[in-house]
Design a protein around this motif. Structure first.
Motif, PDB file in Angstrom:
ATOM      1  N   GLY A 299       1.824   9.279  42.730  1.00 15.15           N
ATOM      2  CA  GLY A 299       2.283   9.728  41.420  1.00 15.15           C
ATOM      3  C   GLY A 299       1.395   9.131  40.342  1.00 15.15           C
ATOM      4  N   ILE A 300       1.310   9.836  39.243  1.00 14.84           N
ATOM      5  CA  ILE A 300       0.478   9.327  38.142  1.00 14.84           C
ATOM      6  C   ILE A 300       1.205   9.539  36.810  1.00 14.84           C
ATOM      7  N   SER A 301       1.060   8.592  35.919  1.00  9.14           N
ATOM      8  CA  SER A 301       1.607   8.778  34.572  1.00  9.14           C
ATOM      9  C   SER A 301       0.541   8.370  33.555  1.00  9.14           C
ATOM     10  N   VAL A 302       0.442   9.167  32.513  1.00  9.13           N
ATOM     11  CA  VAL A 302      -0.517   8.888  31.439  1.00  9.13           C
ATOM     12  C   VAL A 302       0.243   8.959  30.115  1.00  9.13           C
ATOM     13  N   GLU A 303       0.062   7.951  29.271  1.00 14.76           N
ATOM     14  CA  GLU A 303       0.702   7.932  27.955  1.00 14.76           C
ATOM     15  C   GLU A 303      -0.357   7.705  26.897  1.00 14.76           C
ATOM     16  N   GLY A 304      -0.231   8.396  25.791  1.00 19.41           N
ATOM     17  CA  GLY A 304      -1.186   8.205  24.697  1.00 19.41           C
ATOM     18  C   GLY A 304      -0.472   8.167  23.360  1.00 19.41           C
ATOM     19  N   LYS A 305      -1.092   7.502  22.407  1.00 20.35           N
ATOM     20  CA  LYS A 305      -0.442   7.367  21.098  1.00 20.35           C
ATOM     21  C   LYS A 305      -1.499   7.140  20.024  1.00 20.35           C
ATOM     22  N   ARG A 306      -1.267   7.751  18.874  1.00 14.91           N
ATOM     23  CA  ARG A 306      -2.133   7.488  17.716  1.00 14.91           C
ATOM     24  C   ARG A 306      -1.232   7.242  16.515  1.00 14.91           C
ATOM     25  N   THR A 307      -1.353   6.078  15.916  1.00 15.10           N
ATOM     26  CA  THR A 307      -0.497   5.699  14.792  1.00 15.10           C
ATOM     27  C   THR A 307      -1.355   5.464  13.559  1.00 15.10           C
ATOM     28  N   ARG A 308      -0.933   6.001  12.442  1.00 13.07           N
ATOM     29  CA  ARG A 308      -1.591   5.727  11.160  1.00 13.07           C
ATOM     30  C   ARG A 308      -0.514   5.478  10.105  1.00 13.07           C
ATOM     31  N   PHE A 309      -0.451   4.283   9.573  1.00 15.09           N
ATOM     32  CA  PHE A 309       0.420   3.918   8.452  1.00 15.09           C
ATOM     33  C   PHE A 309       1.865   4.370   8.667  1.00 15.09           C
TER      34      PHE A 309
ATOM     35  N   ILE B 241       0.863  -1.180   0.000  1.00 13.71           N
ATOM     36  CA  ILE B 241       0.000   0.000   0.000  1.00 13.71           C
ATOM     37  C   ILE B 241       0.901   1.232   0.000  1.00 13.71           C
ATOM     38  N   HIS B 242       0.341   2.360  -0.366  1.00 17.09           N
ATOM     39  CA  HIS B 242       1.129   3.577  -0.564  1.00 17.09           C
ATOM     40  C   HIS B 242       0.424   4.704   0.179  1.00 17.09           C
ATOM     41  N   LYS B 243       0.920   5.028   1.368  1.00 12.68           N
ATOM     42  CA  LYS B 243       0.187   5.962   2.227  1.00 12.68           C
ATOM     43  C   LYS B 243       1.153   6.913   2.925  1.00 12.68           C
ATOM     44  N   MET B 244       0.610   8.055   3.316  1.00 22.44           N
ATOM     45  CA  MET B 244       1.329   8.942   4.229  1.00 22.44           C
ATOM     46  C   MET B 244       1.170   8.388   5.636  1.00 22.44           C
ATOM     47  N   GLY B 245       2.157   8.625   6.490  1.00 20.60           N
ATOM     48  CA  GLY B 245       2.061   8.104   7.847  1.00 20.60           C
ATOM     49  C   GLY B 245       2.165   9.196   8.886  1.00 20.60           C
ATOM     50  N   GLN B 246       1.582   8.943  10.028  1.00 19.73           N
ATOM     51  CA  GLN B 246       1.699   9.908  11.134  1.00 19.73           C
ATOM     52  C   GLN B 246       1.614   9.187  12.470  1.00 19.73           C
ATOM     53  N   VAL B 247       2.320   9.732  13.430  1.00 19.98           N
ATOM     54  CA  VAL B 247       2.232   9.232  14.811  1.00 19.98           C
ATOM     55  C   VAL B 247       2.178  10.437  15.730  1.00 19.98           C
ATOM     56  N   PHE B 248       1.256  10.395  16.662  1.00 18.17           N
ATOM     57  CA  PHE B 248       1.243  11.390  17.716  1.00 18.17           C
ATOM     58  C   PHE B 248       1.425  10.639  19.024  1.00 18.17           C
ATOM     59  N   TYR B 249       2.400  11.073  19.806  1.00 13.68           N
ATOM     60  CA  TYR B 249       2.700  10.362  21.046  1.00 13.68           C
ATOM     61  C   TYR B 249       2.945  11.373  22.156  1.00 13.68           C
ATOM     62  N   GLY B 250       2.413  11.113  23.325  1.00 10.35           N
ATOM     63  CA  GLY B 250       2.642  12.015  24.448  1.00 10.35           C
ATOM     64  C   GLY B 250       2.576  11.291  25.774  1.00 10.35           C
ATOM     65  N   SER B 251       3.279  11.831  26.754  1.00  9.93           N
ATOM     66  CA  SER B 251       3.204  11.255  28.104  1.00  9.93           C
ATOM     67  C   SER B 251       3.266  12.378  29.126  1.00  9.93           C
ATOM     68  N   VAL B 252       2.559  12.179  30.231  1.00 12.05           N
ATOM     69  CA  VAL B 252       2.552  13.135  31.334  1.00 12.05           C
ATOM     70  C   VAL B 252       2.840  12.373  32.607  1.00 12.05           C
ATOM     71  N   ASN B 253       3.758  12.877  33.402  1.00 11.58           N
ATOM     72  CA  ASN B 253       4.051  12.280  34.705  1.00 11.58           C
ATOM     73  C   ASN B 253       3.934  13.369  35.767  1.00 11.58           C
ATOM     74  N   TYR B 254       3.252  13.043  36.826  1.00 14.88           N
ATOM     75  CA  TYR B 254       3.131  13.994  37.926  1.00 14.88           C
ATOM     76  C   TYR B 254       3.282  13.225  39.228  1.00 14.88           C
ATOM     77  N   SER B 255       4.120  13.762  40.094  1.00 16.81           N
ATOM     78  CA  SER B 255       4.302  13.045  41.363  1.00 16.81           C
ATOM     79  C   SER B 255       4.335  14.021  42.536  1.00 16.81           C
ATOM     80  N   GLN B 256       3.821  13.550  43.623  1.00 14.34           N
ATOM     81  CA  GLN B 256       3.795  14.273  44.889  1.00 14.34           C
ATOM     82  C   GLN B 256       4.192  13.268  45.964  1.00 14.34           C
ATOM     83  N   PRO B 257       4.657  13.725  47.123  1.00 12.95           N
ATOM     84  CA  PRO B 257       4.984  12.751  48.169  1.00 12.95           C
ATOM     85  C   PRO B 257       3.782  11.839  48.448  1.00 12.95           C
TER      86      PRO B 257
END
Lengths: 272, 548
Positions: B305-315, B286-302
């Motif tokens: 702590g919380i971490s969130v990761e997200g990703k969107r992949t196309r071709f 197949i012949h396509k354009m590709g894209q990826v969006f990736y992000g992560s957030v980490n927050y911590s307190q005594p």
């Protein structure tokens, strides 16, 4: 001013990235000479390989395109061939298939094929996935044939024997490396179960099934030949009771010896 | 390769010493040499009841090994590296076959510490999180896609640098013919010594030019397609990425956005018509354009702590040539979106990264209600193209530590795993598992400790339910004795089997040696979202690691 310079430079860059469009290949057969360069494709398959029916479709499509210049041998063997589905009534794998696996190893995934038993430039394995078959078949077809092969076949259905006469013709001065002749019996139109994407198909038609290497798995050593010299080798194999004479095909190919066994030329002919 | 290597090495040493070494004086006491040896050897004992048969190793070779000897020398402001790789009857490259090669697996010369640095030879590197370019080695997966070429690095000031590289991707002891080039600009900005924020932006670019052989092969293949599926590929593919790490007090944010120009990819489950009008389902370009969006957030307190990761992949299949399959020829590395579990049953089903289409998010919350008690709550959610459900995981884990006495880890994991997609098994139902587990380590004194790990998997699909037990006795710092067993207590198909191990590991100074009797099931092994089929094993495994 500065912005317009950047836009101008970007425009040049975009222009620079443009390519002259490629053109798709067309299937052209070499006219003229009596012999054409044919291609052997040995497909590794198994009745429990759900992606193999798609591979077989791909091979049939290539066969339609290349006709007699593409010779297909389907080798049932390895982990997708045994154990069989419970619906299978026949045994399509055999000792010769196991021996081929011992020589060439098993591919990483099925279906995989060897094309003229050649490790192509950029490849580290003799096995190729379906996405590469068409390209390498086309590449091999463009070579100048170094050997011609003519097959004459007679059969006796009462005695269950076949007479195969294989005439070799050295078209260029053969290299000093010894050459071998392999002759294989292949059967078409075998109805038996096959796993596919939609489950087990009990009426699946298996084609090009390798039944027997009548020359021995490593081939018969060819006594060195001179340019344009012709030599005939005869074989007189028997065949199993349940093999249908009308669906049997003899495949003959000339190849180098160990370790690569690369194929120089191949032909096929129906027994009847 | 040895001859080419010698010529290159001699030339590069001469040129680089003349050109660069003048900047720094030679060390008064000479250079520093160190080496790292890693070897794994296996004795294969045929056992057809678990599928440990039918390969050359079980049939007649009986013995196999892989060894890497990595040597480095530093002097005159330069680093020299040389790695000897030996594969003997190895099934690491192809699990069904035997690989026998030995030679120089890697060499490099590197200069750092001045404005202009360089690295020549086999280079490992990545841009951002690796989405548009990652050259790395993952030995257990048989991956070594170093770039054989040259990298230049220019340090503008303490905060900004740019690097450019060009070369060909390594393939065992050879290289692919396609050319890879890249450029990355990375920086670091912060608000001053008293400030609590910093910003690390970066931009990257890579280009792959297909070689004529790959292009001709591709064109021949495309010419067999029906006109509706045909397209004209390009030699060049370009990929761009923009990435940022922002640190603000206890918050850490990473965002990356990558784009790839139209490229040829192999869709293993593609559909097309043949000349007879039949539908073929199988590999399709197949012949396509590709894209990826990736992000992560980490927050911590005594205390939490919380971490969130997200990703969107196309071709975003980006390989050195589109004909490559499995883990071969990968230029990109797309971060995985599932927890990297380490226990045997919790890591039984691991999702492989889907390069053609994926939409995923994972969240992990960690809470410490008391000083010796931690709670972890994890959730992963991975969908494919058209929101197809691929993977779900919920895990709750509690860790209770009493220093110098014991550590008790108890948890439960629930998974949904799409076997049709991850393992290419048509008609396979969605695998649903429940896995309670407990891991208890009792420390008797400074030297002696016992560890017990017990897991149970409830599963009505695929291979059914399992139980796993591991006992480990250690005499610090030298000895660790282990026995374990995995048993398919309620198989859906096939027979019940014990998959046991018994072994001992001895460590002394910088050397670690281990020997294990192993009976191991076939399965999929994943590291960082990259997966490989691991065949069943029965026999003896020996490992040795040492530094010099």
């Amino acid at each position: 001013m500065r912005v317009s310079v950047y836009i101008f430079l970007f425009g040049i860059l975009v222009q620079a990235c443009e390519e002259v469009p490629v053109t798709l290949s067309t299937n052209t057969d070499q006219p003229g000479s009596g012999y054409s360069q044919n291609v052997l494709i040995e497909e590794y398959t198994g009745v429990r390989c759900q992606n193999c029916p798609a591979g077989a479709q791909l091979l049939e499509e290539l066969k339609r395109i290349h006709g007699n210049r593409l010779v297909i041998v389907s080798v049932h063997g390895g982990f997708f061939a045994q154990p069989t589905n419970k619906e299978n009534k026949l045994k399509l794998d055999n000792a010769d298939g196991e021996e081929l696996i011992r020589i060439f190893n098993q591919p990483q995934g099925y279906p995989s094929s060897m094309i003229n038993r050649k490790v192509f430039s950029g490849q580290s394995s003799v096995f190729l996935g379906g996405g590469s078959w068409a390209g390498y078949v086309d590449e091999e077809k463009k070579k100048i044939p170094s050997m011609g092969i003519n097959l004459e076949i007679q059969s006796d259905s009462a005695l269950k024997t076949i007479d195969v006469s294989c005439e070799l013709n050295a078209l260029i001065i053969p290299s000093s490396n010894p050459l071998f002749l392999s002759v294989v019996l292949v059967e078409n139109n075998i109805r038996d179960a096959q796993l596919g994407p939609a489950g087990v198909d009990t009426n699946y038609i298996h084609r090009h099934v390798m039944r027997k290497f009548i020359s021995g798995i490593k081939g018969l050593k060819i006594v060195s030949m001179n340019l344009n010299e012709k030599r005939v080798y005869n074989f007189n194999p028997d065949y199993a009771q349940d093999w249908k004479l009308n669906d049997l095909v003899v495949v003959a190919f000339v190849h180098y010896g160990s370790p690569g066994y690369e194929v120089l030329q191949v032909v096929e002919k129906r027994v009847k | 390769m040895p001859l080419r290597f010698n010529i290159l090495l001699t030339g590069l040493i001469f040129n680089t010493i003349c050109g660069f070494a003048q900047e720094e004086p030679a060390g008064p006491t000479g250079g520093v040499f160190n080496a790292y040896l890693s070897t794994q050897a296996s004795v294969f004992i045929r056992d057809s009841t678990i599928g440990a048969s039918g390969t050359p190793q079980y049939d007649h070779q009986l013995f196999g090994s892989e060894t890497w000897l990595d040597a480095r020398y530093t002097n005159w402001g330069l680093d020299f590296g040389l790695r000897l790789d030996l594969y003997q009857n190895s099934n690491l490259i192809n699990p069904q076959a035997s690989f026998n090669r030995q030679g120089i697996g890697r060499w490099f010369i590197k200069k750092e510490g001045s404005k202009l640095g360089f690295e020549a030879g086999f280079i490992y590197d990545q841009i951002g999180s690796g989405i548009i370019y990652r050259a790395y080695e993952q030995r257990n997966l048989g991956i070594d896609n170093a770039l054989y070429g040259l990298k230049l690095r220019y340090q503008w000031n303490d905060y900004w640098h740019i690097r450019a590289f060009a070369g060909k991707q390594k393939k065992q002891f050879e290289e692919y013919e396609s050319l890879i080039k890249g450029l990355a600009l990375e920086g670091y900005v912060h608000g001053g010594d008293s400030s609590s924020w910093s910003w690390a932006p970066g931009i990257g670019f890579t280009n792959r030019t297909l070689d004529d052989g790959s292009m001709n092969n591709l064109l021949s293949t495309l010419s067999t397609y029906q006109p509706t599926d045909q397209f004209l590929p390009q030699y060049n593919t370009y990929a761009f990425t923009l990435f940022n790490t922002i640190q603000w007090a206890d918050l850490n944010l990473y965002i990356e956005s990558a784009l790839k120009t139209r490229d040829v990819m192999n869709d293993p489950n593609g559909q097309r018509n043949n000349s007879m009008g039949e539908v073929i389902i199988g590999p399709k370009f197949i012949h396509k354009m590709g894209q990826v969006f990736y992000g992560s957030v980490n927050y911590s307190q005594p205390g939490w702590g919380i971490s969130v990761e997200g990703k969107r992949t196309r071709f975003f299949g980006y390989r050195t040539r589109p004909q490559e399959e499995l883990n071969n020829g990968l230029i990109q590395f797309i971060p995985p979106m599932s927890r990297q579990n380490s226990y045997r049953l919790t890591s039984f089903y691991q999702p492989a990264t889907q390069e053609l289409g994926e939409q995923a998010i994972q969240t992990e919350l960690q809470v410490s209600p008391a000083s010796n008690w931690n709670l972890t709550l994890h959730h992963s959610r991975i969908n494919g193209i058209a929101a197809k459900k691929l993977y779900r995981e919920i895990l709750l884990e509690s860790t209770w530590r009493k220093p110098d006495q014991f550590t008790l880890i108890a948890g439960i994991q629930h998974q949904h795993y799409n076997q049709q997609v991850f393992e290419g098994k048509p008609l396979a139902p969605l695998v649903k598992t429940w896995i309670p587990y407990i891991d208890w380590t009792r420390q008797y004194d400074d030297l002696h400790a016992i560890r017990i790990n017990l897991e149970y998997m409830y599963n009505k699909q695929d291979m059914g339910s399992w139980v796993s037990l591991l006992l480990e006795y250690s005499i610090a710092p030298q000895w660790v004795f282990t026995v374990s067993d995995m048993y398919n207590i309620k198989p859906v198909q096939g027979k019940k089997n014990n998959y046991y191990t018994a072994g001992v590991v001895y460590s002394r100074d910088v050397t670690r040696a281990g020997i294990n009797l192993v009976r191991q099931r076939a399965g999929i092994v994943c590291t960082g979202g990259i997966c490989r089929y691991e065949p069943a094993f029965n026999g003896i495994k020996f490992n040795l690691e040492s530094r010099f």
